[in-house]
Structure formats: C-alpha cells, structure tokens
Design an enzyme around this catalytic site. Structure first.
Site, PDB file in Angstrom:
ATOM      1  N   LYS A   1       0.850  -1.198   0.000  1.00  0.00           N
ATOM      2  CA  LYS A   1       0.000   0.000   0.000  1.00  0.00           C
ATOM      3  C   LYS A   1       0.882   1.244   0.000  1.00  0.00           C
ATOM      4  CE  LYS A   1      -3.938   2.031   2.542  1.00  0.00           C
ATOM      5  NZ  LYS A   1      -4.766   1.955   3.764  1.00  0.00           N
TER       6      LYS A   1
ATOM      7  N   SER B   1      -9.741   2.400   2.847  1.00  0.00           N
ATOM      8  CA  SER B   1      -8.875   3.103   1.924  1.00  0.00           C
ATOM      9  C   SER B   1      -7.944   2.167   1.155  1.00  0.00           C
ATOM     10  CB  SER B   1      -8.025   4.134   2.664  1.00  0.00           C
ATOM     11  OG  SER B   1      -7.134   3.492   3.579  1.00  0.00           O
TER      12      SER B   1
ATOM     13  N   SER C   1      -9.647   0.055   7.068  1.00  0.00           N
ATOM     14  CA  SER C   1      -9.118   0.069   5.696  1.00  0.00           C
ATOM     15  C   SER C   1      -8.458  -1.219   5.229  1.00  0.00           C
ATOM     16  CB  SER C   1      -8.132   1.214   5.522  1.00  0.00           C
ATOM     17  OG  SER C   1      -8.841   2.427   5.487  1.00  0.00           O
TER      18      SER C   1
HETATM   19  N1  GLN Z   1     -12.773   4.541   6.097  1.00  0.00           N
HETATM   20  C1  GLN Z   1     -12.213   5.023   7.309  1.00  0.00           C
HETATM   21  C2  GLN Z   1     -11.873   6.483   7.168  1.00  0.00           C
HETATM   22  O1  GLN Z   1     -12.200   7.048   6.201  1.00  0.00           O
HETATM   23  C3  GLN Z   1     -11.013   4.216   7.672  1.00  0.00           C
HETATM   24  C4  GLN Z   1      -9.772   4.640   7.014  1.00  0.00           C
HETATM   25  C5  GLN Z   1      -8.615   3.790   7.373  1.00  0.00           C
HETATM   26  O2  GLN Z   1      -8.745   2.756   8.042  1.00  0.00           O
HETATM   27  N2  GLN Z   1      -7.444   4.233   6.974  1.00  0.00           N
HETATM   28  O3  GLN Z   1     -11.280   7.086   8.032  1.00  0.00           O
END
Ligand code: GLN
Length: 500
Positions: A73, A148, A172
């Site tokens: 990532k 994400s 994410s």
């Molecule tokens: N979807 C969540 C957010 O927007 C989690 C993001 C993440 O785990 N990096 O913050």
C-alpha cells in the site's frame, strides 16, 4: 495458488521466484488497466527475484515466504519506488528509508511488485478519494473495492499479487477484504511497527496483512510483526506464530466450545439483507460445530463512528501539518513576491483533495481553544467507555463476531458526494481501532440478494491475535468444504479482458 503453496513450490525448486514474479507482472500488465490496483509497478522486481533465486541456489536457508511477490500500500514508504499516500501533494516523493514492515518483508525474501492505490492519506472507504483515480472491484468493475486500501485488496482478489500490505485506521484492511472476498487483519495496536507508515491518526493506525487465505495472512504477519524500537508505541511482547495458529485452527477446528459474542446493540437493521443472511448462516455453521453464540452488550458502540470522526480528524490535522510546502513534496508559488504563508496556502489548496481538506478543517476546529473539551475531550471519554464495553464483553466470550461491513460493494459514484454515508461503511470496524484490539475479516460467502462477496469479522482481546487466526482458519476450512473451492474461484477472472 495461495502464497503458502507458491512458497512451497519455490522452496522445492519447482518454480523460481523470477518465474513467479514475471507471472504476476504479466497479470498486472493484462488486467490493471481495468482494475487500477497499482499506482506504481516496480522496475526492480525481476532483479530482486533473481537475487533470491541465487541465494537459494547457493544453499541459503530462507524464511517461509522467500521469493513470493508482495504488493505494498502506498501509505508505506519505500526507497526504490515513489510513496504518495494517494495524494497529489506527494506526487513522485522518494523516501530516504524503508518502512520497517517493508524492510522486514525484503529481509524475509519477499519481492515487492509495486505500490497500491488508496484513498488520499487513507481517508475513505471506496478508494475513490485517491488523487490518481479510483480502483475497481475485480468482482464487478463498476463497483468499488472498498477503502482506503482498495488497491491492495483488489490486487490480491484479481491475482495480481498473492499477498499485500495494508493499513487499518478505522477499517481500511477489513472493509476492503469484505468487499473483495479476501482476508484482512488489523493486528493489536502496537503489534506491527508504524515506522514509515505515513501517519493518518497515530493512536488508531495499524499496518497489517491482506491475503487470500488466513494462513497466508498469518505468514505475512509473522514476517512483519514484533517489536520495533523505532516506533515508540510498539509492544515488546514475544508473539506466537500466527501461521502456526492458522494451521492449528484448520486442523483441529477451533470451534468446539468456543464462545462467540454477538453484539446486541448492533442490530440487523442497517445491514443489507444479503449481508445479514450470510452472517447468520456463518454463525449457524459455527454453532453446528459446537460453538456457543452468546449475546453481549456494548452500549457505547453506537457512538463509535461519532467519536472516531472527532479523534481521527484531530490527529490527522496535526499529522498533516508537516505538508507545508517546505519539507515534503509539492510546492506552488502563486505569484511573484508570495510570502511563506501564500506559498503554503497555494500548495495545500492544489495538493490536498476535498476529503483531506474537510478533515483538516474539522480536526483543527475540534482541537481549538474553547471547543477542545466539548469535542475532542468528550470523544476521548467515549473511547474509554467503548474500551470498557469490550473488556466486559470479553469476560463472557472468547471472540466477538460481526458482519465486516453493512453492505456489499456499491457502485462507483454512489457515496462519493455524501460523506456521512461513506463514513457509515465502517460502523463495525471502527470500534476495534478505538479499543486497540485485533480484528480479522474472512469471506463468509456471496450475498443472496446480489451475488457479491460478504465478510465476517472476528474481534479478540488485546494481544490475542493468534486466537483470530485459529478461529478464522477453522471457519474458513468449514466454509470452503461447503463451497468446494475458495470463494475467489467464483469471481469473474477478467479473462475475456485478459485475452482481448
Ligand atoms: N474509512 C475510514 C476512514 O475514512 C477508515 C480509514 C482507514 O482505516 N485508513 O477514516
């Protein structure tokens, strides 16, 4: 082939790392124009693979994943590829050091294939907030892969990489796993080093494995986890082997007598019928194997999303202050004679996307004098109450089970203009980050209503990650017996596109 099987063939000399790496690079070349899982494909992968092959033929004993390709990532910094965190402000940025998890993966002989797409600075649940365009779900290219970490999940689901690294601040790793039919683990906070993970919210961020099987996730977790003196929140625990835990779970069935908590306050309503149905079926299957389903109460969990969206923006607004046009990445000079403040403002305006700006503004507001106690301080108190809810629940059960997300993969564009709808995707994953506990998402089947993948999440007490691998592998083995093959075998293989 799973990463474990591939590693076995490489170790046995049936396949070289170079051949395995080339096969994945070819697959990326064939399908990634459609999937867009990668932001950058490594120019060094074949060379790294050959070096592993040479060391092996020289008789060196290597780790269990030596020679296996790995997707990374883009939130994790790398010396030999750009690291952007999905943001325009870091376009082309080259780090002078590797993230600890990347260094450990290299040392274990894994071969970095490239950097995967993500929502900008890991803010989002669909990968549509990437400054470089969205990733598409390999099951249906008109749908999102989650976020994400949609790039890592899609790369693994589309067979562009056998395993990948992700980061999970509020879901994410686990939510994209649910949406793509893959396995994702958020380790105990402090279990895996955050050194070199571009920080979103430091008290919530955890790096973890993305895989097609629980065993593969365990193998990767074993390679990257453990104490790192460069991360001040890194735990000094001696961890058991998570791969061994997965093998044990698949062998003995860890389900007999297992007490599985179901959270009373997480009602069926709000969950897509196909998701709730798949969840209930998985629980019944576990029950038939001797697991006991116990209702537990977590009365403060309904405030988790609200608390998270104060704590996360507050920490993010502080972490992202370093993107000031001086120290990293992009610099925009708006006009001759511009002051430092003019340059900083113009750079941030051009370099940050809307979601990042929204959260920086929200976080700065929540931390400002006069509002700190009302917002940030209250959210931290709620966080403590949620931690206590979990402590009480785990006094009664071994693991807690939830659906990994409320719906299956949604169409691109459906939630992008509605931040609240986007935030609610993480209603079941966020509580684990607030409490610091580990969580795993494994595929539980295809939703009866739309035929798309669904994940089941297990949560365990802090430091009990091994329990998740045992239980996850036990259920995975049972489910695959029923399906007759891994769930991903049913995904469209993008083959007509590959051949065209
Ligand atoms: N979807 C969540 C957010 O927007 C989690 C993001 C993440 O785990 N990096 O913050």
């Amino acid at each position: 082939m799973s990463a474990a099987d591939l590693a076995g063939k490489i170790a046995a000399g049936e396949v070289s790392s170079l051949e395995a790496t080339r096969a994945h690079l070819e697959r990326i070349a064939a399908v990634d124009t459609d999937v867009h899982a990668f932001l950058h494909v490594s120019e060094h992968a074949e060379r790294a693979a050959s070096a592993i092959d040479e060391r092996r033929s020289a008789g060196e004993r290597m780790g269990p994943l030596a020679g296996v390709p790995l997707a990374i990532k883009d939130v994790l910094v790398t010396t030999d590829m750009p690291s952007t965190s999905g943001s325009r402000i870091l376009e082309g940025y080259m780090s002078p050091f590797d993230a600890t998890v990347v260094a450990r993966a290299r040392a274990a002989g894994m071969v970095p294939l490239g950097k995967t797409n993500m929502d900008e600075f890991a803010m989002g649940s669909s990968t549509e907030h990437s400054a470089y365009g969205p990733t598409r779900n390999p099951w249906d290219l008109d749908r999102v892969p989650g976020g994400s970490g949609g790039g890592s999940a899609a790369a693994v689901a589309a067979y562009e990489a056998p395993i990948a690294l992700g980061s999970d601040t509020g879901g994410s790793i686990r939510q994209p796993a649910h949406l793509t039919g893959t396995v994702g683990v958020k380790p105990t906070y402090g279990g895996v080093s955050r050194y070199g993970a571009i920080a979103l919210a430091s008290s919530l961020d955890q790096v973890g494995p993305v895989a097609r099987t629980v065993l593969d996730a365990g193998l990767l977790h074993d390679a990257i986890g453990g104490h790192d003196p460069r991360d001040s929140t890194s735990l000094t625990d001696a961890w058991p082997s998570f791969a061994e835990a997965a093998r044990q779970g698949a062998r003995d069935g860890a389900l007999k007598g297992l007490r599985v908590g179901v959270i009373r306050e997480l009602p069926d309503t709000g969950f897509q019928a196909g998701v709730a149905g798949s969840f209930r079926a998985a629980l019944e299957l576990m029950q038939a194997q001797g697991a006991e389903i116990v209702e537990v109460s977590a009365p403060h969990i309904e405030y988790a999303v609200a608390a998270y969206y104060l704590i996360l923006p507050a920490e993010a607004s502080s972490n992202l202050a370093k993107f000031d046009s001086v120290r990293f990445g992009m610099r925009v000079t708006p006009h001759a004679g511009a002051t430092v403040e003019d340059v900083m403002a113009a750079t941030r305006d051009a370099g940050f996307g809307d979601e990042v700006k929204r959260r920086i503004i929200l976080g700065t507001y929540a931390l400002s004098a006069g509002y700190y106690d009302a917002y940030y301080g209250s959210a931290q108190k709620v966080r403590t109450l949620i931690q206590r809810d979990f402590d009480d629940a785990f006094a009664q059960v071994d693991v807690i089970a939830t659906p990994s997300a409320p719906t299956t993969a949604f169409p691109l564009g459906e939630k992008i203009d509605d931040p609240l709808q986007m935030y609610l995707n993480d209603v079941t994953t966020i509580p684990a980050n607030l409490a610091g506990i580990p969580g795993i998402s494994i595929p539980s089947g295809l939703a009866a209503d739309d035929g798309l993948p669904v994940g089941i999440q297990f949560l365990a007490p802090v430091r009990e990650d091994a329990r998740l691998y045992r239980v996850g592998a036990a259920l995975e083995a049972l489910l695959e017996d029923g399906w007759g093959a891994p769930l991903l075998a049913r995904a469209p293989q993008l083959s007509e596109r590959e051949n065209s």
